[in-house]
Design a protein around this motif. Structure first.
Motif, PDB file in Angstrom:
ATOM      1  N   ALA A 191      37.970 -13.997   1.519  1.00 33.91           N
ATOM      2  CA  ALA A 191      37.194 -14.666   2.568  1.00 33.91           C
ATOM      3  C   ALA A 191      38.123 -15.381   3.547  1.00 33.91           C
ATOM      4  O   ALA A 191      37.908 -15.352   4.768  1.00 33.91           O
ATOM      5  CB  ALA A 191      36.211 -15.648   1.936  1.00 33.91           C
ATOM      6  N   TRP A 192      39.170 -16.032   3.038  1.00 35.09           N
ATOM      7  CA  TRP A 192      40.132 -16.690   3.934  1.00 35.09           C
ATOM      8  C   TRP A 192      40.811 -15.672   4.833  1.00 35.09           C
ATOM      9  O   TRP A 192      41.025 -15.928   6.030  1.00 35.09           O
ATOM     10  CB  TRP A 192      41.187 -17.464   3.135  1.00 35.09           C
ATOM     11  N   ALA A 193      41.148 -14.512   4.299  1.00 31.65           N
ATOM     12  CA  ALA A 193      41.790 -13.470   5.103  1.00 31.65           C
ATOM     13  C   ALA A 193      40.855 -13.012   6.226  1.00 31.65           C
ATOM     14  O   ALA A 193      41.282 -12.796   7.366  1.00 31.65           O
ATOM     15  CB  ALA A 193      42.182 -12.289   4.230  1.00 31.65           C
ATOM     16  N   ALA A 194      39.565 -12.876   5.913  1.00 35.50           N
ATOM     17  CA  ALA A 194      38.592 -12.476   6.929  1.00 35.50           C
ATOM     18  C   ALA A 194      38.436 -13.558   7.988  1.00 35.50           C
ATOM     19  O   ALA A 194      38.335 -13.263   9.185  1.00 35.50           O
ATOM     20  CB  ALA A 194      37.248 -12.173   6.272  1.00 35.50           C
ATOM     21  N   VAL A 195      38.427 -14.807   7.564  1.00 41.22           N
ATOM     22  CA  VAL A 195      38.301 -15.923   8.521  1.00 41.22           C
ATOM     23  C   VAL A 195      39.490 -15.940   9.471  1.00 41.22           C
ATOM     24  O   VAL A 195      39.332 -16.085  10.690  1.00 41.22           O
ATOM     25  CB  VAL A 195      38.174 -17.256   7.758  1.00 41.22           C
ATOM     26  N   ARG A 196      40.691 -15.776   8.932  1.00 41.33           N
ATOM     27  CA  ARG A 196      41.882 -15.785   9.795  1.00 41.33           C
ATOM     28  C   ARG A 196      41.844 -14.633  10.799  1.00 41.33           C
ATOM     29  O   ARG A 196      42.296 -14.777  11.935  1.00 41.33           O
ATOM     30  CB  ARG A 196      43.146 -15.705   8.941  1.00 41.33           C
ATOM     31  N   ALA A 197      41.312 -13.500  10.372  1.00 46.67           N
ATOM     32  CA  ALA A 197      41.220 -12.337  11.259  1.00 46.67           C
ATOM     33  C   ALA A 197      39.951 -12.358  12.103  1.00 46.67           C
ATOM     34  O   ALA A 197      39.741 -11.464  12.926  1.00 46.67           O
ATOM     35  CB  ALA A 197      41.261 -11.059  10.433  1.00 46.67           C
ATOM     36  N   LYS A 198      39.096 -13.362  11.893  1.00 51.35           N
ATOM     37  CA  LYS A 198      37.821 -13.501  12.598  1.00 51.35           C
ATOM     38  C   LYS A 198      36.946 -12.257  12.408  1.00 51.35           C
ATOM     39  O   LYS A 198      36.333 -11.758  13.341  1.00 51.35           O
ATOM     40  CB  LYS A 198      38.042 -13.803  14.079  1.00 51.35           C
ATOM     41  N   LYS A 199      36.930 -11.767  11.164  1.00 52.90           N
ATOM     42  CA  LYS A 199      36.121 -10.603  10.817  1.00 52.90           C
ATOM     43  C   LYS A 199      34.918 -11.036   9.982  1.00 52.90           C
ATOM     44  O   LYS A 199      35.013 -11.943   9.160  1.00 52.90           O
ATOM     45  CB  LYS A 199      36.957  -9.581  10.048  1.00 52.90           C
ATOM     46  N   ILE A 200      33.811 -10.366  10.205  1.00 48.98           N
ATOM     47  CA  ILE A 200      32.577 -10.649   9.479  1.00 48.98           C
ATOM     48  C   ILE A 200      32.252  -9.444   8.602  1.00 48.98           C
ATOM     49  O   ILE A 200      32.347  -8.297   9.051  1.00 48.98           O
ATOM     50  CB  ILE A 200      31.420 -10.919  10.471  1.00 48.98           C
ATOM     51  N   TYR A 201      31.900  -9.694   7.355  1.00 49.16           N
ATOM     52  CA  TYR A 201      31.595  -8.590   6.441  1.00 49.16           C
ATOM     53  C   TYR A 201      30.384  -8.938   5.590  1.00 49.16           C
ATOM     54  O   TYR A 201      30.089 -10.121   5.348  1.00 49.16           O
ATOM     55  CB  TYR A 201      32.805  -8.277   5.548  1.00 49.16           C
ATOM     56  N   ILE A 202      29.676  -7.915   5.186  1.00 50.87           N
ATOM     57  CA  ILE A 202      28.534  -8.107   4.298  1.00 50.87           C
ATOM     58  C   ILE A 202      29.028  -8.658   2.970  1.00 50.87           C
ATOM     59  O   ILE A 202      29.980  -8.130   2.382  1.00 50.87           O
ATOM     60  CB  ILE A 202      27.773  -6.780   4.080  1.00 50.87           C
ATOM     61  N   GLY A 203      28.377  -9.709   2.512  1.00 52.28           N
ATOM     62  CA  GLY A 203      28.779 -10.358   1.266  1.00 52.28           C
ATOM     63  C   GLY A 203      29.565 -11.638   1.483  1.00 52.28           C
ATOM     64  O   GLY A 203      29.811 -12.383   0.533  1.00 52.28           O
ATOM     65  N   MET A 204      29.962 -11.925   2.741  1.00 51.85           N
ATOM     66  CA  MET A 204      30.759 -13.136   2.967  1.00 51.85           C
ATOM     67  C   MET A 204      29.879 -14.375   2.812  1.00 51.85           C
ATOM     68  O   MET A 204      28.673 -14.339   3.109  1.00 51.85           O
ATOM     69  CB  MET A 204      31.435 -13.104   4.344  1.00 51.85           C
ATOM     70  N   PRO A 205      30.433 -15.480   2.332  1.00 49.46           N
ATOM     71  CA  PRO A 205      29.650 -16.705   2.156  1.00 49.46           C
ATOM     72  C   PRO A 205      29.396 -17.407   3.495  1.00 49.46           C
ATOM     73  O   PRO A 205      30.082 -17.155   4.492  1.00 49.46           O
ATOM     74  CB  PRO A 205      30.532 -17.551   1.240  1.00 49.46           C
ATOM     75  N   GLY A 206      28.429 -18.300   3.477  1.00 52.22           N
ATOM     76  CA  GLY A 206      28.050 -18.992   4.702  1.00 52.22           C
ATOM     77  C   GLY A 206      29.173 -19.794   5.313  1.00 52.22           C
ATOM     78  O   GLY A 206      29.338 -19.819   6.540  1.00 52.22           O
ATOM     79  N   ASP A 207      29.961 -20.485   4.506  1.00 51.25           N
ATOM     80  CA  ASP A 207      31.059 -21.281   5.048  1.00 51.25           C
ATOM     81  C   ASP A 207      32.060 -20.408   5.805  1.00 51.25           C
ATOM     82  O   ASP A 207      32.629 -20.835   6.815  1.00 51.25           O
ATOM     83  CB  ASP A 207      31.784 -22.035   3.926  1.00 51.25           C
ATOM     84  N   ALA A 208      32.277 -19.189   5.323  1.00 55.39           N
ATOM     85  CA  ALA A 208      33.213 -18.296   6.001  1.00 55.39           C
ATOM     86  C   ALA A 208      32.671 -17.879   7.367  1.00 55.39           C
ATOM     87  O   ALA A 208      33.407 -17.846   8.359  1.00 55.39           O
ATOM     88  CB  ALA A 208      33.484 -17.061   5.136  1.00 55.39           C
TER      89      ALA A 208
END
Length: 251
Positions: A191-208
């Motif tokens: 999730a942190w990797a997705a946040v840094r890349a500003k990517k959204i994916y199915i299954g990510m938590p709300g905080d992300a």
């Protein structure tokens, strides 16, 4: 609205060319005298009262002034110096963490590298800016010694329809975290990797998602015996969660 800041102090900014009049501003002991840069620029005025869009001020020499703001909205040449003073008390020499660095710029020629998102910086100075809509200038320094600056809106005072379209980018919370986000948000490495890349994916938590897109305009929530379902509204886009896991995106 200045009417909400009675007792607060404002710095009078330069009003363009030296021959430009501060239209609508009057000193009460000389009501017919026109006021120019040499009369007002640099003065600190305290808001005394407001009545029907006419504001009363007093300066450090106890001269009183009125300003007729019949059009409403911002007063372009008044910068909230109380915001600057209060922000200095809160954050000078304190640590902040970068949320978004796009409004930051190098503070001097020796500093060419802007701090990365989530990087810790130290506030080394807080100053008045030269624009009423973003009155507080932050100067921050990274652990490696690079310095950068940005001017921000911290209270929405004297900031109305004239603010640029991307005004939300210049809010304090859009640029800085006042606590280490890695301690605040308990996310998985993925999730942190997705946040840094500003990517959204199915299954990510709300905080992300919140870290990627910011706070939603609205959250609609349904609670049953089996699950908590939420619809997060961002303009005309909708993000659906079930038990804090993103399930559907509707654009």
């Amino acid at each position: 609205m200045l009417s909400e800041t009675t007792g607060e102090k404002y710095l009078v900014l330069s009003h363009g060319d030296t021959n430009d009049e501060y239209t609508g501003f009057k000193r009460t002991d000389h009501p017919n005298k026109k006021l120019f840069n040499h009369d007002l620029c640099g003065k600190i005025l305290t808001v005394v009262s407001e009545s029907y869009n006419t504001y009363s001020f007093v300066d450090s020499d106890n001269y009183t002034y009125t300003y007729e703001n019949y059009g409403g909205g911002d007063i372009y040449f008044l910068l909230n110096i109380t915001d600057v003073d209060n922000t200095k008390k809160l954050f000078l020499n304190k640590s902040l963490w970068i949320n978004d660095n796009k409004v930051l710029k190098p503070y001097n020629k020796l500093s060419k590298i802007l701090p990365a998102r989530f990087e810790r910086v130290t506030v080394i100075n807080i100053l008045p800016s030269d624009y009423h809509g973003t009155p507080v200038k932050f100067i921050v320094k990274t652990a490696k010694g690079d310095t950068s600056e940005c001017s921000l809106n911290v209270s929405d005072t004297n900031r109305g329809d004239s603010m640029f379209n991307d005004g939300d980018d210049y809010r304090f919370g859009s640029v800085f975290f006042d606590k280490d986000p890695k301690l605040t948000y308990h996310l998985s490495p993925a999730a942190w990797a997705a946040v840094r890349a500003k990517k959204i994916y199915i299954g990510m938590p709300g905080d992300a998602l919140r870290l990627v897109k910011g706070a939603p305009d609205k959250i609609n929530r349904t609670t049953t015996g089996y699950a908590i379902s939420e619809q997060w509204v961002y303009g005309y886009s909708y993000y659906y969660f079930r038990n804090d896991k993103l399930t559907t995106i509707q654009d």
